[in-house]
Design a protein around this motif. Structure first.
Motif, mmCIF file in Angstrom:
data_model
loop_
_atom_site.group_PDB
_atom_site.id
_atom_site.type_symbol
_atom_site.label_atom_id
_atom_site.label_comp_id
_atom_site.label_asym_id
_atom_site.label_seq_id
_atom_site.Cartn_x
_atom_site.Cartn_y
_atom_site.Cartn_z
ATOM 1 N N HIS A 39 0.816 -1.208 0.089
ATOM 2 C CA HIS A 39 -0.036 0.058 -0.090
ATOM 3 C C HIS A 39 0.849 1.221 -0.136
ATOM 4 O O HIS A 39 2.041 1.229 0.220
ATOM 5 C CB HIS A 39 -0.935 -0.025 1.317
ATOM 6 N N HIS B 240 4.592 -0.052 0.212
ATOM 7 C CA HIS B 240 5.379 -0.718 1.125
ATOM 8 C C HIS B 240 4.313 -1.944 1.966
ATOM 9 O O HIS B 240 3.294 -1.624 1.594
ATOM 10 C CB HIS B 240 5.984 0.107 2.077
ATOM 11 N N ARG C 169 6.098 -5.502 19.454
ATOM 12 C CA ARG C 169 6.587 -4.540 18.232
ATOM 13 C C ARG C 169 5.780 -3.315 18.502
ATOM 14 O O ARG C 169 4.489 -2.962 18.281
ATOM 15 C CB ARG C 169 6.159 -5.102 16.838
ATOM 16 N N ASP D 66 0.750 5.032 2.026
ATOM 17 C CA ASP D 66 0.039 5.532 3.122
ATOM 18 C C ASP D 66 -0.955 6.757 2.486
ATOM 19 O O ASP D 66 -0.602 7.626 2.167
ATOM 20 C CB ASP D 66 0.999 6.093 4.354
ATOM 21 N N ARG E 200 4.707 6.391 14.264
ATOM 22 C CA ARG E 200 5.039 6.963 12.765
ATOM 23 C C ARG E 200 4.331 8.554 12.618
ATOM 24 O O ARG E 200 3.302 8.807 13.294
ATOM 25 C CB ARG E 200 3.881 6.113 11.927
ATOM 26 N N THR F 141 9.705 -4.496 7.260
ATOM 27 C CA THR F 141 8.966 -3.772 6.288
ATOM 28 C C THR F 141 9.662 -3.653 4.914
ATOM 29 O O THR F 141 10.991 -3.555 4.833
ATOM 30 C CB THR F 141 8.889 -2.133 6.903
HETATM 31 C C1 OGA Z 1 2.979 2.073 8.302
HETATM 32 C C2 OGA Z 1 3.151 0.745 7.839
HETATM 33 C C3 OGA Z 1 4.525 -1.199 8.174
HETATM 34 C C4 OGA Z 1 5.147 -1.808 9.381
HETATM 35 O O1 OGA Z 1 3.396 2.403 9.411
HETATM 36 O O2 OGA Z 1 2.272 2.963 7.346
HETATM 37 O O3 OGA Z 1 2.608 0.413 6.716
HETATM 38 O O4 OGA Z 1 6.272 -2.647 9.255
HETATM 39 N N1 OGA Z 1 4.010 -0.039 8.550
HETATM 40 O O5 OGA Z 1 4.960 -1.655 10.425
#
Ligand code: OGA
Ligand code: MN
Length: 298
Positions: free
Chosen positions: A114, A267, A279, A116, A283, A141
């Motif tokens: 996707h 990503h 985890r 963001d 962001r 990621t």
């Molecule tokens: C994001 C996302 C992926 C991850 O934070 O936008 O897609 O690995 N994260 O956490």
């Protein structure tokens, strides 16, 4: 230590590591300009060992432009700044959530390719993801260089040419993309504020002039096309774009800060044993400059 930028996939021009910068301190104008240039050139930048607070993260990210505020599906006690989106499997009680917890299901949408906020009318320019607690296994990621994919695309198996893609508009909808992986998770009220939006299928990066297919999981169909034909094209563009040669897979270390340009990169977050390991990712998201479809065309 002087700022240094080193390609992570030499020869590809995609993804680089930046050293010689400490985001706990204000970044000089000269260093910031070099980081911003590298960001446009490489699409993904990795900064290791950035043991930052939310305030420091917001201060750095804000240099790139106005920040989005989080949709707020997973805020809690520790996170108070509206500019911080928290992506985690750890709940308010500081315990790991069950795999089927509604918030875990919401975040699982990130495991589809996707870009963001493409479900917002003004989609995000950049995302800065800080690995506050990362698992020892899985949870990488992955990033795909859509510029390289666009440049080398051989044309559709169904005969559609690159030229024919110009001017097409797609509808993007987060309710659709979540349905693909975790079902119908939104309330009727959520759905009202998360209406489908229109996005150009071909985008040009304002700083580099590079073109991309603006697809990803939220992209539901091409306006004016029937659904099967739309899905065939979107799936085809996504699978071409995510071929192994276009990928940089980031293996997280504690306190990495990774930034990517949503205008040219797809990503996804890989799964990990999420009932076993914590985890916690924070962001910040740099808002876009405007809609991708001219308002007059709406
Ligand atoms: C994001 C996302 C992926 C991850 O934070 O936008 O897609 O690995 N994260 O956490
Ligand atoms: Mn994302």
């Amino acid at each position: 230590m002087a700022l240094d930028i080193r390609a992570l996939k030499p020869g590809s021009g995609f993804a680089a590591e930046v050293t010689g910068v400490d985001l706990r301190e204000p970044v000089s104008d000269a260093d910031f300009a070099a980081i911003e240039d590298a960001f446009h050139q490489y699409g993904v930048l990795v900064l290791r060992d950035q043991d930052i607070t939310d305030e420091q993260q917001v201060a750095f990210s804000s240099r790139f432009g106005e920040l989005e505020t989080s949709l707020g599906f997973d805020q809690y006690g520790g996170v108070i700044l509206p500019q911080i989106a928290r992506i985690s499997n750890v709940g308010e009680d500081d315990q790991i959530r069950p795999h089927d917890h509604e918030k875990s299901r919401y975040h699982r949408g990130n495991s589809l390719w996707h870009t963001d906020s493409s479900f917002k009318k003004v989609p995000a320019n950049a995302s800065h993801l800080s690995g506050r607690e990362v698992p020892p296994i899985g949870g990488e990621t992955e990033f795909a260089d859509v510029r390289a994919a666009y440049d080398s695309w051989p044309g559709s198996v169904s005969g559609i040419t690159k030229e024919e893609l110009e001017g097409l508009i797609c509808q993007h909808w987060i309710v659709f993309s979540r349905t693909l992986i975790v079902g119908d998770i939104f309330t009727e009220e959520d759905k009202k504020r998360l209406e489908p939006v229109r996005q150009a299928l071909i985008r040009t990066h304002p700083a580099t002039g590079r073109k991309v297919f603006y697809v990803g999981s939220h992209c539901q169909f091409v306006e004016g096309w029937d659904f099967p034909k739309s899905r065939a094209l979107i799936n085809e563009l996504t699978s071409w774009t995510t071929r192994p040669e276009f990928i940089y897979a980031h293996k997280w270390r504690q306190k990495d800060l990774v930034m990517w340009d949503n205008r040219v990169v797809l990503h996804r977050g890989n799964p990990w044993p999420d009932e076993e390991y914590r985890r916690v990712m924070h962001r910040t998201t740099v808002a876009g400059d405007g809609p991708t479809v001219a308002e007059a065309a709406e």
